[in-house]
Motif scaffolding. Sequence first.
Motif: not given
Length: 115
Positions: A90, A92, A110, A112
């Motif tokens: 996780t 950026v 991003q 996640t």
Amino acid sequence: QVQLVESGGGLVQAGGSLRLSCAASGISSSINLMGWYRQAPGKRREFVAIISGDGNTQYASSVKDRFTISIDNAKSTATLQMNSLKPEDTAVYYCNGRWDVGSYWGQGTQVTVSS
């Protein structure tokens, strides 16, 4: 003006896959290197993978055998295929392109990974 635009980020469960793309525009010369870096909250930006214009690759040990970087010189696009994703992936993710005229960064996308 050189621009790098990332796409393909999102939310995925652990063990899943995502495919990131980085499209370069505003430059016609051949690319030297294109790489992916990532930055998790509270951490420094770190190297993920890099590919030369002729296809030589390097990976961070944490992603080797799970991530694959590729490049399409004709389309000035680099792709990062991410498999077997883990919560620690996780972050950026940023694309970086290096030409003779300079080095450029994308705005980031991003990723996640939920456990």
